[in-house]
Design a protein around this motif. Sequence first.
Motif, PDB file in Angstrom:
ATOM      1  N   UNK A  21       0.826  -1.207   0.000  1.00  0.00           N
ATOM      2  CA  UNK A  21       0.000   0.000   0.000  1.00  0.00           C
ATOM      3  C   UNK A  21       0.864   1.263   0.000  1.00  0.00           C
ATOM      4  N   UNK A  22       1.819   1.338   0.920  1.00  0.00           N
ATOM      5  CA  UNK A  22       2.679   2.513   1.027  1.00  0.00           C
ATOM      6  C   UNK A  22       3.525   2.694  -0.235  1.00  0.00           C
ATOM      7  N   UNK A  23       3.989   1.599  -0.802  1.00  0.00           N
ATOM      8  CA  UNK A  23       4.784   1.682  -2.029  1.00  0.00           C
ATOM      9  C   UNK A  23       3.956   2.224  -3.188  1.00  0.00           C
ATOM     10  N   UNK A  24       2.688   1.810  -3.274  1.00  0.00           N
ATOM     11  CA  UNK A  24       1.819   2.299  -4.353  1.00  0.00           C
ATOM     12  C   UNK A  24       1.569   3.796  -4.206  1.00  0.00           C
ATOM     13  N   UNK A  25       1.357   4.267  -2.982  1.00  0.00           N
ATOM     14  CA  UNK A  25       1.202   5.705  -2.748  1.00  0.00           C
ATOM     15  C   UNK A  25       2.466   6.448  -3.189  1.00  0.00           C
ATOM     16  N   UNK A  26       3.618   5.991  -2.695  1.00  0.00           N
ATOM     17  CA  UNK A  26       4.886   6.660  -2.978  1.00  0.00           C
ATOM     18  C   UNK A  26       5.171   6.699  -4.480  1.00  0.00           C
ATOM     19  N   UNK A  27       4.946   5.586  -5.156  1.00  0.00           N
ATOM     20  CA  UNK A  27       5.190   5.511  -6.600  1.00  0.00           C
ATOM     21  C   UNK A  27       4.314   6.512  -7.354  1.00  0.00           C
ATOM     22  N   UNK A  28       3.074   6.674  -6.922  1.00  0.00           N
ATOM     23  CA  UNK A  28       2.168   7.626  -7.567  1.00  0.00           C
ATOM     24  C   UNK A  28       2.693   9.047  -7.442  1.00  0.00           C
ATOM     25  N   UNK A  29       3.131   9.421  -6.247  1.00  0.00           N
ATOM     26  CA  UNK A  29       3.683  10.767  -6.054  1.00  0.00           C
ATOM     27  C   UNK A  29       4.945  10.996  -6.860  1.00  0.00           C
TER      28      UNK A  29
END
Length: 133
Positions: free
Chosen positions: A77-85
């Motif tokens: 979850x956190x990786x998907x958020x970070x990748x989007x930013x």
Amino acid sequence: YARGDFYPGVFQFMFELSLYPVLVNQRYYEEYLFERGLDADVEGAAESPLVPPKVAVLTARAEEFKAALEIKEESKLAQAFRKTGESSKVYPTKGWGVGPVLYGSVSEWIIQYKKGLRKFNNFERLLEQDPTG
């Protein structure tokens, strides 16, 4: 969708919501400088970019099992958020992602009607952390 799959576009949607106040403030700052005949690059705007607020997560995961169920920086979850930013074409942002995480408890797993009250209480806790919302 299968368990563990994310809805398409959900992270981009959250990023856009987080990004709105940054872009508004940036626009006002640029207008302010323009009206005074100042250059944004000279005034240091490029050196201190605004960062979109991170996303607060309210989860039903039991806090009692946090050792096994904690949402960590390396989680999917956190990786998907970070990748989007980081991959944003409009406003690439390295530090964006998961903010405060507020958990549920085992009692809500057992007594389902308590979940609503827990969510309400967690929203109140979030407002106490940041009264501006």
